[in-house]
Write a protein that holds these residues in place. Sequence first.
Motif, mmCIF file in Angstrom:
data_model
loop_
_atom_site.group_PDB
_atom_site.id
_atom_site.type_symbol
_atom_site.label_atom_id
_atom_site.label_comp_id
_atom_site.label_asym_id
_atom_site.label_seq_id
_atom_site.Cartn_x
_atom_site.Cartn_y
_atom_site.Cartn_z
ATOM 1 N N GLU A 35 0.869 -1.191 0.000
ATOM 2 C CA GLU A 35 0.000 0.000 0.000
ATOM 3 C C GLU A 35 0.902 1.236 0.000
ATOM 4 O OE1 GLU A 35 -3.226 1.307 -0.078
ATOM 5 O OE2 GLU A 35 -2.134 3.177 0.275
ATOM 6 N N ARG A 36 0.582 2.176 -0.851
ATOM 7 C CA ARG A 36 1.481 3.338 -0.977
ATOM 8 C C ARG A 36 1.387 4.287 0.220
ATOM 9 N NH1 ARG A 36 -0.935 7.712 -5.340
ATOM 10 N NH2 ARG A 36 -2.711 8.288 -4.078
ATOM 11 N N GLU A 41 -6.542 4.536 2.987
ATOM 12 C CA GLU A 41 -6.213 5.928 2.695
ATOM 13 C C GLU A 41 -6.948 6.492 1.456
ATOM 14 O OE1 GLU A 41 -2.418 7.371 3.607
ATOM 15 O OE2 GLU A 41 -2.021 7.929 1.527
ATOM 16 N N PHE A 47 -15.553 7.360 2.241
ATOM 17 C CA PHE A 47 -16.854 6.952 1.682
ATOM 18 C C PHE A 47 -17.962 7.453 2.598
ATOM 19 C CE2 PHE A 47 -18.517 2.822 3.669
ATOM 20 C CZ PHE A 47 -17.907 3.053 4.865
ATOM 21 N N HIS A 52 -25.180 -0.892 2.699
ATOM 22 C CA HIS A 52 -26.347 -0.875 1.803
ATOM 23 C C HIS A 52 -27.245 -2.088 2.018
ATOM 24 C CE1 HIS A 52 -25.484 2.373 -1.125
ATOM 25 N NE2 HIS A 52 -24.217 2.159 -0.823
HETATM 26 C C1 LIG Z 1 -18.522 9.405 -2.490
HETATM 27 C C2 LIG Z 1 -18.553 7.928 -2.230
HETATM 28 C C3 LIG Z 1 -19.478 7.393 -1.359
HETATM 29 C C4 LIG Z 1 -19.516 6.016 -1.145
HETATM 30 N N1 LIG Z 1 -20.384 5.514 -0.236
HETATM 31 C C5 LIG Z 1 -20.434 4.186 -0.013
HETATM 32 C C6 LIG Z 1 -21.288 3.684 0.995
HETATM 33 O O1 LIG Z 1 -21.976 4.429 1.691
HETATM 34 N N2 LIG Z 1 -21.323 2.351 1.176
HETATM 35 C C7 LIG Z 1 -20.552 1.483 0.453
HETATM 36 O O2 LIG Z 1 -20.669 0.274 0.673
HETATM 37 N N3 LIG Z 1 -19.695 1.940 -0.491
HETATM 38 C C8 LIG Z 1 -19.616 3.272 -0.729
HETATM 39 N N4 LIG Z 1 -18.759 3.768 -1.664
HETATM 40 C C9 LIG Z 1 -17.955 2.843 -2.478
HETATM 41 C C10 LIG Z 1 -16.717 2.363 -1.731
HETATM 42 O O3 LIG Z 1 -16.225 3.365 -0.889
HETATM 43 C C11 LIG Z 1 -15.622 1.942 -2.708
HETATM 44 O O4 LIG Z 1 -16.149 1.063 -3.660
HETATM 45 C C12 LIG Z 1 -14.478 1.229 -1.983
HETATM 46 O O5 LIG Z 1 -14.021 1.981 -0.864
HETATM 47 C C13 LIG Z 1 -13.306 1.016 -2.930
HETATM 48 O O6 LIG Z 1 -12.270 0.393 -2.196
HETATM 49 P P1 LIG Z 1 -10.934 -0.064 -2.915
HETATM 50 O O7 LIG Z 1 -10.143 -0.797 -1.917
HETATM 51 O O8 LIG Z 1 -11.297 -0.767 -4.182
HETATM 52 O O9 LIG Z 1 -10.232 1.303 -3.340
HETATM 53 P P2 LIG Z 1 -9.385 2.286 -2.364
HETATM 54 O O10 LIG Z 1 -9.968 2.358 -1.013
HETATM 55 O O11 LIG Z 1 -9.221 3.582 -3.093
HETATM 56 O O12 LIG Z 1 -7.983 1.558 -2.236
HETATM 57 C C14 LIG Z 1 -7.037 1.577 -3.268
HETATM 58 C C15 LIG Z 1 -5.698 1.718 -2.592
HETATM 59 O O13 LIG Z 1 -4.655 1.581 -3.583
HETATM 60 C C16 LIG Z 1 -3.565 2.346 -3.111
HETATM 61 N N5 LIG Z 1 -2.588 2.580 -4.180
HETATM 62 C C17 LIG Z 1 -2.674 3.410 -5.241
HETATM 63 N N6 LIG Z 1 -1.529 3.375 -5.964
HETATM 64 C C18 LIG Z 1 -0.704 2.492 -5.340
HETATM 65 C C19 LIG Z 1 0.629 2.041 -5.587
HETATM 66 N N7 LIG Z 1 1.356 2.502 -6.618
HETATM 67 N N8 LIG Z 1 1.180 1.136 -4.747
HETATM 68 C C20 LIG Z 1 0.475 0.655 -3.669
HETATM 69 N N9 LIG Z 1 -0.764 1.081 -3.385
HETATM 70 C C21 LIG Z 1 -1.361 1.978 -4.208
HETATM 71 C C22 LIG Z 1 -4.231 3.637 -2.621
HETATM 72 O O14 LIG Z 1 -3.404 4.370 -1.737
HETATM 73 C C23 LIG Z 1 -5.493 3.091 -1.949
HETATM 74 O O15 LIG Z 1 -5.344 2.933 -0.536
HETATM 75 C C24 LIG Z 1 -18.644 5.153 -1.853
HETATM 76 C C25 LIG Z 1 -17.693 5.702 -2.715
HETATM 77 C C26 LIG Z 1 -17.641 7.075 -2.882
HETATM 78 C C27 LIG Z 1 -16.586 7.671 -3.762
#
Ligand SMILES: Cc1cc2nc3c(=O)[nH]c(=O)nc-3n(C[C@H](O)[C@H](O)[C@H](O)COP(=O)(O)OP(=O)(O)OC[C@H]3O[C@@H](n4cnc5c(N)ncnc54)[C@H](O)[C@@H]3O)c2cc1C
Length: 389
Positions: A35-36, A41, A47, A52
């Motif tokens: 994780e970067r 983060e 969110f 849901h």
């Molecule tokens: C406005 C909003 C409201 C929402 N509300 C809800 C809700 O109420 N309920 C619900 O269930 N969902 C909700 N969601 C959806 C949900 O938040 C997301 O689908 C989910 O958090 C995505 O998680 P992720 O781990 O895929 O992405 P992220 O949490 O973005 O994780 C990706 C990670 O990759 C890391 N990364 C990037 N580049 C690198 C690299 N080069 N090397 C290592 N690490 C790296 C980043 O730092 C980050 O921590 C919402 C989303 C938004 C935007």
Amino acid sequence: MEKLETQVIVIGGGITGCGALRDLAMRGLDAMLFERGNLSEGTTGNFHGLLHSGGRYAVKDQPAAKECIKENRILRKIASQAIEDTGGFFVVIDDDGEEFMPRLIDGCKTVGIPCEVLSSTEALREEPHLSPKTRCAISVPDGSIDSWDCCIGSVNAAKELGARTFLFTPVTEILRDNDRVIGIKAVDQTSGDEYVVHCEYIVNATGPWTDKIASLARIDVPMVLSEGVMVVLDSRPTKRAINRCRYPSDGDIIVPVGTTIVLGTTSVTIEDPDNFCPQEWEIYKVLEECMEMVPMIEEMGIQRSYGGVRPLYEPPEDLEDVEEGREVSRAHFVLDHEELDGVGGFITITGGKVTTFRLMAEDTVDLVCEKMGVDEPCRTHLEPLPLGG
Ligand SMILES: Cc1cc2nc3c(=O)[nH]c(=O)nc-3n(C[C@H](O)[C@H](O)[C@H](O)COP(=O)(O)OP(=O)(O)OC[C@H]3O[C@@H](n4cnc5c(N)ncnc54)[C@H](O)[C@@H]3O)c2cc1C
């Protein structure tokens, strides 16, 4: 430069990557997560907080609604410490809902979301701060969920089984040997240590950075990045999550989180997840819309506002018809880049919700296991998630 080896590398320490790490470890695979920054983060720490029920998607996105209600039930069992069972209302104010309300009720029935219609009097008895213009409410099993707790719990469980995590350690290169990905290079931002790690599979779980990471492997993953703003207020006038009973649009959900309520949200398509800034109009729009459901919001203090970026994916053939982020499915996609792009060893998991993170991990790890010839079933729906931090 330290040289390491593992079976599977997970890139990204949001809820998707943390969930995948736990599932990999539980199936006996040796896994590492890079994780970067810190865990949670990215979007996961920014969110709205809603567990849901699926009601929000029951009319226009039934695959996503089905996933939500299934996982809502599982998470209440395995991660009850991270969930508050607030319940939820879809409220009909004035004349909205005329067309939408019967479709919502039908949609909930079709996908198996329990719902009940309450009269105006009944709804206001339960939630006295709802607008006096509330005509009726539909109750659904929404809740609020602590994503940080789920991330830490998943990582702790994975570490117990031997998985390793590297925080503040961005992946800077993806190593390829002809048509196969074989490892990564990463740099620890605190110590400056450099790592070269060889592996059999990489899981790209980088949310809005999905395409940036895929491009390190010379793969293109067309994403729709949809930014949304949330506003945190200084007290909690409703017990339940309050949704406006209409097609999803700006400012139509209020989520109680601890002693606050979080209002949201908007949907603005952006280009770069490292370069976006919530706009003032978004904050006003969210406040204005939510005040129609709960008028006392006008007198409440704002604690803070923040923005997050939805990592949305639509298969390229369907993407042509999409004009804005709200039209893209909230279901998740596991992309096998061997099949899609002829590059082995690289799998992307994207789309989805915090609510569906466990299922996203299950589907991803099912594919990893199939590819690696590992015959271990998923057990994450059966075993409690350990307490987070
Ligand atoms: C406005 C909003 C409201 C929402 N509300 C809800 C809700 O109420 N309920 C619900 O269930 N969902 C909700 N969601 C959806 C949900 O938040 C997301 O689908 C989910 O958090 C995505 O998680 P992720 O781990 O895929 O992405 P992220 O949490 O973005 O994780 C990706 C990670 O990759 C890391 N990364 C990037 N580049 C690198 C690299 N080069 N090397 C290592 N690490 C790296 C980043 O730092 C980050 O921590 C919402 C989303 C938004 C935007």
